[in-house]
Structure formats: C-alpha cells, structure tokens
Write a protein that holds these residues in place. Sequence first.
Motif, PDB file in Angstrom:
ATOM      1  N   LYS A   1       6.658  10.350  -6.118  1.00 27.93           N
ATOM      2  CA  LYS A   1       7.404   9.839  -4.970  1.00 27.93           C
ATOM      3  C   LYS A   1       6.705  10.250  -3.690  1.00 27.93           C
ATOM      4  CE  LYS A   1      11.035   7.848  -3.004  1.00 27.93           C
ATOM      5  NZ  LYS A   1      10.552   7.803  -1.617  1.00 27.93           N
ATOM      6  N   LEU A   2       6.285   9.264  -2.912  1.00 20.38           N
ATOM      7  CA  LEU A   2       5.719   9.515  -1.598  1.00 20.38           C
ATOM      8  C   LEU A   2       6.851   9.442  -0.573  1.00 20.38           C
ATOM      9  CD1 LEU A   2       2.519   7.319  -1.972  1.00 20.38           C
ATOM     10  CD2 LEU A   2       2.805   9.743  -2.530  1.00 20.38           C
ATOM     11  N   LYS A   3       6.507   9.360   0.690  1.00 25.28           N
ATOM     12  CA  LYS A   3       7.543   9.355   1.719  1.00 25.28           C
ATOM     13  C   LYS A   3       8.405   8.102   1.638  1.00 25.28           C
ATOM     14  CE  LYS A   3       8.160   9.803   6.723  1.00 25.28           C
ATOM     15  NZ  LYS A   3       7.471   9.940   8.045  1.00 25.28           N
ATOM     16  N   VAL A   4       7.779   6.942   1.455  1.00 25.05           N
ATOM     17  CA  VAL A   4       8.502   5.679   1.457  1.00 25.05           C
ATOM     18  C   VAL A   4       8.378   4.951   0.117  1.00 25.05           C
ATOM     19  CG1 VAL A   4       8.781   3.443   2.621  1.00 25.05           C
ATOM     20  CG2 VAL A   4       8.132   5.460   3.939  1.00 25.05           C
ATOM     21  N   THR A   5       7.263   5.093  -0.542  1.00 24.55           N
ATOM     22  CA  THR A   5       7.008   4.355  -1.775  1.00 24.55           C
ATOM     23  C   THR A   5       6.841   5.302  -2.954  1.00 24.55           C
ATOM     24  OG1 THR A   5       4.623   4.372  -1.400  1.00 24.55           O
ATOM     25  CG2 THR A   5       5.849   2.487  -0.527  1.00 24.55           C
ATOM     26  N   TRP A   6       6.947   4.720  -4.160  1.00 26.27           N
ATOM     27  CA  TRP A   6       6.563   5.395  -5.386  1.00 26.27           C
ATOM     28  C   TRP A   6       5.138   4.992  -5.723  1.00 26.27           C
ATOM     29  CZ3 TRP A   6       9.289   8.826  -8.468  1.00 26.27           C
ATOM     30  CH2 TRP A   6      10.622   9.033  -8.118  1.00 26.27           C
ATOM     31  N   HIS A   7       4.376   5.970  -6.284  1.00 25.39           N
ATOM     32  CA  HIS A   7       3.009   5.706  -6.714  1.00 25.39           C
ATOM     33  C   HIS A   7       2.958   5.806  -8.237  1.00 25.39           C
ATOM     34  CE1 HIS A   7      -1.483   7.110  -6.815  1.00 25.39           C
ATOM     35  NE2 HIS A   7      -1.328   5.874  -7.250  1.00 25.39           N
ATOM     36  N   LEU A   8       2.617   4.692  -8.863  1.00 24.69           N
ATOM     37  CA  LEU A   8       2.411   4.655 -10.310  1.00 24.69           C
ATOM     38  C   LEU A   8       0.917   4.691 -10.588  1.00 24.69           C
ATOM     39  CD1 LEU A   8       3.135   4.118 -13.316  1.00 24.69           C
ATOM     40  CD2 LEU A   8       3.154   1.671 -12.745  1.00 24.69           C
TER      41      LEU A   8
ATOM     42  N   ASP B   1       0.846  -1.191   0.000  1.00 25.80           N
ATOM     43  CA  ASP B   1       0.000   0.000   0.000  1.00 25.80           C
ATOM     44  C   ASP B   1       0.884   1.244   0.000  1.00 25.80           C
ATOM     45  OD1 ASP B   1      -2.236  -1.527  -0.003  1.00 25.80           O
ATOM     46  OD2 ASP B   1      -2.744  -1.211   2.103  1.00 25.80           O
ATOM     47  N   ALA B   2       0.276   2.389  -0.262  1.00 31.74           N
ATOM     48  CA  ALA B   2       1.017   3.646  -0.267  1.00 31.74           C
ATOM     49  C   ALA B   2       1.735   3.831   1.062  1.00 31.74           C
ATOM     50  CB  ALA B   2       0.059   4.814  -0.518  1.00 31.74           C
ATOM     51  N   ASP B   3       3.044   4.124   0.980  1.00 28.53           N
ATOM     52  CA  ASP B   3       3.871   4.359   2.163  1.00 28.53           C
ATOM     53  C   ASP B   3       3.734   3.243   3.193  1.00 28.53           C
ATOM     54  OD1 ASP B   3       5.295   6.548   1.391  1.00 28.53           O
ATOM     55  OD2 ASP B   3       3.880   8.001   2.204  1.00 28.53           O
TER      56      ASP B   3
ATOM     57  N   ASN C   1      -3.322   1.445 -10.423  1.00 28.73           N
ATOM     58  CA  ASN C   1      -2.439   1.973  -9.384  1.00 28.73           C
ATOM     59  C   ASN C   1      -1.502   0.899  -8.861  1.00 28.73           C
ATOM     60  OD1 ASN C   1      -3.704   4.818  -8.670  1.00 28.73           O
ATOM     61  ND2 ASN C   1      -5.404   3.394  -8.968  1.00 28.73           N
ATOM     62  N   LEU C   2      -0.272   1.321  -8.576  1.00 30.27           N
ATOM     63  CA  LEU C   2       0.715   0.429  -7.994  1.00 30.27           C
ATOM     64  C   LEU C   2       1.635   1.242  -7.090  1.00 30.27           C
ATOM     65  CD1 LEU C   2       1.793  -2.560  -8.157  1.00 30.27           C
ATOM     66  CD2 LEU C   2       3.530  -1.668  -9.732  1.00 30.27           C
ATOM     67  N   HIS C   3       2.029   0.647  -5.964  1.00 32.12           N
ATOM     68  CA  HIS C   3       2.927   1.306  -5.012  1.00 32.12           C
ATOM     69  C   HIS C   3       4.115   0.389  -4.743  1.00 32.12           C
ATOM     70  CE1 HIS C   3      -1.044   3.090  -4.387  1.00 32.12           C
ATOM     71  NE2 HIS C   3      -0.385   4.196  -4.120  1.00 32.12           N
ATOM     72  N   VAL C   4       5.311   0.941  -4.888  1.00 30.11           N
ATOM     73  CA  VAL C   4       6.534   0.159  -4.784  1.00 30.11           C
ATOM     74  C   VAL C   4       7.536   0.876  -3.883  1.00 30.11           C
ATOM     75  CG1 VAL C   4       8.459  -0.876  -6.044  1.00 30.11           C
ATOM     76  CG2 VAL C   4       6.187  -0.788  -7.095  1.00 30.11           C
ATOM     77  N   PRO C   5       8.063   0.213  -2.844  1.00 30.08           N
ATOM     78  CA  PRO C   5       9.123   0.817  -2.024  1.00 30.08           C
ATOM     79  C   PRO C   5      10.460   0.729  -2.765  1.00 30.08           C
ATOM     80  CG  PRO C   5       8.566  -1.347  -1.184  1.00 30.08           C
ATOM     81  CD  PRO C   5       7.624  -1.090  -2.308  1.00 30.08           C
ATOM     82  N   ALA C   6      10.792   1.749  -3.516  1.00 30.44           N
ATOM     83  CA  ALA C   6      11.988   1.741  -4.351  1.00 30.44           C
ATOM     84  C   ALA C   6      12.780   3.020  -4.145  1.00 30.44           C
ATOM     85  CB  ALA C   6      11.603   1.593  -5.825  1.00 30.44           C
ATOM     86  N   ALA C   7      14.071   2.967  -4.516  1.00 30.52           N
ATOM     87  CA  ALA C   7      14.924   4.148  -4.406  1.00 30.52           C
ATOM     88  C   ALA C   7      14.658   5.129  -5.526  1.00 30.52           C
ATOM     89  CB  ALA C   7      16.396   3.724  -4.410  1.00 30.52           C
ATOM     90  N   ASP C   8      14.329   4.613  -6.725  1.00 31.07           N
ATOM     91  CA  ASP C   8      14.142   5.484  -7.884  1.00 31.07           C
ATOM     92  C   ASP C   8      13.145   4.811  -8.818  1.00 31.07           C
ATOM     93  OD1 ASP C   8      14.406   7.628  -9.512  1.00 31.07           O
ATOM     94  OD2 ASP C   8      16.367   7.069 -10.335  1.00 31.07           O
TER      95      ASP C   8
END
Length: 837
Positions: A812-819, A665-667, A770-777
């Motif tokens: 870019k959210l705080k922890v995850t990216w939102h596609l 989920d987001a963040d 929608n997709l949320h991924v904890p990524a650096a970039d």
Amino acid sequence: MPQQYSIIGQPVVKSSGRGAAIESNTRWSAVQQFARYTFDVDGRFWMRAAPAPAGGTLCLEFGRDDLVWATAKIPFHDDYCITEISRNGREIRLRAIGQDKEWTWQMRLRQDVTDPVIHAVEVTRGQLPAWQMELAGATLHTHKGIALHSTPVDGSRFRLGAFTQHGQLFDLRDWIFVEQDGYCSGVVALKPGSWSAPAQNFITAMGNGQTLELQFPRPGDRMVRSWLLVHASTSEAIRLNREGIDYFEPKDGYPEFPARLLARHGYARPERIANISSVPRPVPRSRFPYGNAEDLRQILSLCREHPQLTGGCPFWEGRFDEAAETMLNALRTALRALTSGAYLHPLGNPVALRPVAPAIIMYSMLDALDALSESQRFEGASLISALAELLMSRDFYPHHVAMIPEQQSGCVQQIYAGMLNQNFNTDRYATVGIAGCALHWHRHARRWLAHAMQQLDAQLDSYLYPGGTWEESHTYANHVKLCLLPLVEAVKWLPDGQDWTADRRFRELCRFFVQLLSPPDKLLGGARGVPAIGDHGYRPPRHPDHYSYSYLFAWMASAIPTDRDYFLWAWQQSGRQLTLPHHAQVNVLSPIFFAPLLRNVMGPAAQPDLPERATLAGYGAYCRRDFGQPSESLLVVRCGDAWGHYHPDQGSFWWWSHCRLLCADADLGEGELKFRHDGHNVVGYIDREPMQYLWRHPYTVEQLAHLADGTDRIECRVPCYAWYIGEQKAEPIPPDKRPVVVRRFDWLADGVLRIVDLSAGAPGGRITWNLHVPAADARYDSSEQCIIFQLDDREQLKVKLPFAPESVQLRKLKVTWHLRCVYEERELVHELHHVSV
C-alpha cells in the motif's frame, strides 16, 4: 647583443622583448632546443614557455611566485612548422603553423585583474594530436552535472566538456580542481557556446597518484574551445553557499567561486552588462503588450468584479507600489543569479527564470498606467535589457545547435543521448521575445523578437511530432504553453505582428491534451484530468498543489478564437481553474486571458467530436469508448520515442472504466516511485532498472486496431539498451543480450482488459509484472488465483494471474496499491475485470 640560433645553416635573430618569435624565410626544419622564455604579467603570474622544435612539443609552465600551478605539453607532428610567442599587455599569444599551412594552432592566454585566473581560448584547424596538462595534488574535486565530488586523484576519470546529460546545457557548471597544501589548481569550462566540434571536443582527466593529467583532444577541421585555468585557496575554490537566493532556493548550495568565475569571464562579463543594459534618459514609455492603457484599465475593473482572478497578485488588486517592488526584486534577483553564479547551481536552469517574463509584463503594465517613478523605470528597463541579452547568448543555452533536427548534419542529438531539453529553451527564448514586445523602443528589441520567432518556428519544425506531441512537454504537462501563449498573444498586438494561432503546428500543439482528457472521474470529483504520464500529478481541481493546468484551456480559448468552444469545453470539464496560489506566471497573466472570455460571457460549450482511437507519434496510443456517456472509458498506452524526462515508463498504461480510474502510475504519478521503472505499469527485471529516458530507441506502437468482435487492440514494442547504474550513469547492454518486451492490450467488448506480454532476453530468465491501482483494499484470492482490488463498497477490479507466480507482493502506497509479481520468462496473459458486487 641579441642571441643567434641556426636553422638549416641560416642565422635567425630572436628579439628579447614584445613579439618574440622564431622566424625564417626558408623551409622550417627541426631544431634541437630553444631557449625557455619567461613572461611575468604584472607580477600576478608567470608563464615559462619552451617553443617546440618541428615535430616536437611546446612546453608551458604556469605559476605564481615560485609555485608551478600547471604544466602543459602541446605536441606537433609536422616535420616543418613554426612556433611564435608574443605578448600584448596581460595577454600572451601562441601560434604554430604547419607545412604549407595545412594546419594551424593558436592559443590566447589572458590574465585576470582581480581573480587568480588565466583565461584560455584555443583555436585549431586541421588534424593535430591531443595535448595534455598536468596538475599536482592528491585530492580531486569535480563538479559535473548535479553534484560536487571529492576523491583521491589516483585512478580518477572525469570528462569535462561542452555538454552535460543532466541539464542538457553546455557545461556552464563543470569544473575540476586538484588540491595540494591548501590550494587548488584546476580547469573550468567556459563560454561553451563557442565550443565547436561538440562530438569530439571535451577534456578527459586521468589520475595517477599525485598527478592529474587532463587530455585535450583536437579533432580535425576547425575546433574552438574556451576555459579557465584557476589557482586559489581550497576554501575559496570549492566553497558552497547553502543559503539560497530568493526563489531559486538551491537545496545543496552551489560552488560559488567557480560559478562566479564562469559568469565574470564568460557570457556575463561586467563590462558587457554595463553596455547592454544602457538605456536612454528619459526612458521611453512602454505600452501594455496586449492592447492599450484603456484595455488594461478594463481588465483591472473586471478583477474588482471577479476577485478570484487576481490570485493574490498585487498589481491586479491595485497595490501598484507593492507590485513595482515585487517586479524589480524579481528582475534584480534574476540578474544577480546570472552574473554571480546562483543560476549556475546544479539544480539551476532556465526554468528557474520563470518569474522573469511576468515581471517584464508587469513592468510594462505599471509603466502604461504611469505608476512607476523615473528611477524605477530606468532600473527596470536596464534590468530587462541586460537579462534579454544574456538569455539570448548561446553561451547561456546552445540554441544555435539545439534546434537542428536529428536527420540534419550538425545535429547533436547523439551527444544529448536523446534529450534536447526543449522546456529549457522555451523558457529562455519566450522571455527574450516578451522583452522585445515590452521594450518595443529599445535598440535591440527587434533583434530579441526576431530571435524568439526564429526559435519558435525552428522548434515547431524540429520537435513537434505529427499530431501535436511536443518534445518533453508531453511529460511536463502544459508547461510549454504557459511560456508560449503570453508571447504569441503579445506578438499579435505588434504593428507588424505575426498570428501564430493560425499556424497548423501551433494549433496541433495546443489541441494535443484535449483528446487525452480522462472521462469525468470520481477521483477528481467528476472533473476530467490529463493522464499523469510524466512529471505532473493527477489531482482534484481544488487540490492546493493542483498541476492540471486546466486554466490554460481557457487561455487557449481566448488566444485561438477559431477553436474557442473546443478549449472552453475542456476548461469547463477539467475544473474551471482560474489561478494558482503563489504562482507568478499564472497570477500575472490569467486576467489578461480571461478578460476576453468574461466580456463575451462564458456560456456552455458544445462537446467536441473526439476520435475514438488514435496513435500519437512520439507519445503512444489511446482508445476511448462511450464518449460523453456515464459509461465513458479510456485506455492510454505510453510507448513512443519522445523524451520522457527521466521516466522509464515505456509500455505503461492508464485505464478508466465507466468514469473510474482503475490503473495508473504509482500514487497517481507522484511519490517515491515516480522516477522508477516499477513505479509504472510495466514488465520489469530482477535487480535491474532499464534506462529508457536518454536514448531515442524505437519504442513503437506497432498496431492499433478495432477488431470485428468489438475488441480494441494496441500492441507496442519496448527494447532495452542499457541498465541504470547510478546518477546519470548507464551500463550499455551488448546487442546479443538486449531484452525486449512485446505488449498487446486487448480491450474486449465486455469491458475486460487482457494484457499479453512476451518477454525475451531477461537476465536470469525472470521478470517482474507491475500494476498500480487506486483502491481502498487489496488481497490475494488463491481460489480464483487473482488479486482483488476493492475500489469501494460496490466495485472491484479483479486481476487474474496466468499461473502461480514465484512471488506476489502487495504494497500500500499513499494513494495506490502496488502489485508486483515475479515470473519465469514466458508468455504472460493477465486479465483485468472491472466488476460490480
């Protein structure tokens, strides 16, 4: 000389004093007009009543001095009826009876001594038309659910009733006032536990310029309701207290005057409090609920050897004077909250009373060690008994209907719009049961304990899905166990105690989250965590705001000896958490549950045999691969009709591959998108928010299979029945226009996750993905038509798009990216590849 009136030619005498009534020995028949009676009750208010002729209308005026507060018009439809009006002190009683007693109507009106209030109790039997009350004023003030609203009276509509869709409690907080010339007149819902016929029993307000009409429907059969008619200065009636009360911390204040009236005239009347809190002197000694005084001393000794157990709790650190004051303050605050209105703040609910049960346990522990003075023992016992009795009242929480399963007659699920808030009730009855264990000598102790046991049994029967999904608590993490385990453990120690840990239902509830533990996750420092489907976040074990509840696995290892290794393994794998900072429940109770494990020396626990895949009724489904190996992977899909606590997350998923969380989920279950549909990995709609959390629609897992080629398949169906249009407001969708999404997850043998979405009925024919991924970039690669999420220097997640979307948004959210991709509605096939670079 008494006045005479004629009914069908026969004289009827109307007496002029107490007990004035219209009487006849013949058939009652229509008359044209009766005299207007005036009752002046102790000079505080007056009521003028014109009794109804048969088939006519009974008119009531309420006022003070020369001012009319409200006018009530109560019609009767029978050609033959009798109306009676009588007075007894400050109480006025009105009664009407239909022909052959086919229907009856009674209203009891009682004047308050100290407040400008009239308390009304209405009881009817049989079919009667609705009646109305008129209030004069240009400004309408309402308090419903979670907010105070002030609007012009003209065109206003408002429903005041026995239920609210916000807190899922009876409307202890609901009120409506009309303001005119610096004064407010209005109605406050009262003693809601006595309201019957809940599906039809409510009050609807309709504004028209300077007048507000309140419609009081009277459904058939037997109906009971209780409410207050109030008249007070505007500043007093709608005053907001913004200071807060100790740990209750109301953020926006609460309407103090109506809330205080609710407590004083409802379930927390002062005279009742004085009666139920009466305890004998000298106060009988309480015992340690989890053994005897020697057991308690041994736990204190263990706390000296293992100071990390104490969590800063003054009792376990040996500061008994401070512990006693902390305990009494918690009990005082809770009682004040229930009797002065602080609890009735719109954000208040039984969860706000979580410190009460540990305070009760602390009272019993201090008393077992003779660490309380006589005055402290008396005050503590008095507070505990008053709180237990108040929490047991159905006017505090509608436990008498809350436990009725959906398939049984009398169930109120449809009124609750699919959400009976079980955590509220668990907090409540568990506290009542703890009081019964601690004050075992009290004259009501057995009744308190019996109530808690009955509620637990009914709750397990009604709201535990096969396999262990607990209504709401799958999204509230393990909170329910935090309430239940101290009660279940204390009951074991009673002479005639019950062992709930041998109950199949309770054990399923406790085992539920172990099977959902993630692989050892790099984000969690190698620990396992519970997928944050719902209100809990996904954080490392030593995070200052850690809410994984991993310490509860150790509690369960202690409480359920038959599953000791199962839960001990889960605790060791999820971070070995002992306590939480500034958390009364955990820091008071953890040493009690850890002590048996410490005495037996906690060694390594064998890895359990967890299923590779399972459908969890009410929750969704999961597939797990390579359990216990460095390549361990897990796919969890949320799709089930258990209420999701304001999370529109049906069809969402979490995915781990080779011990790395890829999709969440987001963040990680926190942040600004937590309660939004696009904060989950879902198919969504343009400018529309599906409202999924208030209805029990068939959100179903339709297929869970392991195919011959090694593919794991999960297919689910997510219909949409309403759009979210505001705070607790929904716009129903006509049946022929309801969108539906069918999602199929094919987890291929080579580690690729293929997601096939088929959407139909989207407004405008366009959808979002929608997709949320904890990524650096993250970046869009046009040559491969994919989104590349850079996880670290060596790993990527490639999301291959089926065709060019109308738009692609990466945020870019705080922890995850939102596609977020926008497509024309058609079948979509996305492939997610976890690759090494």
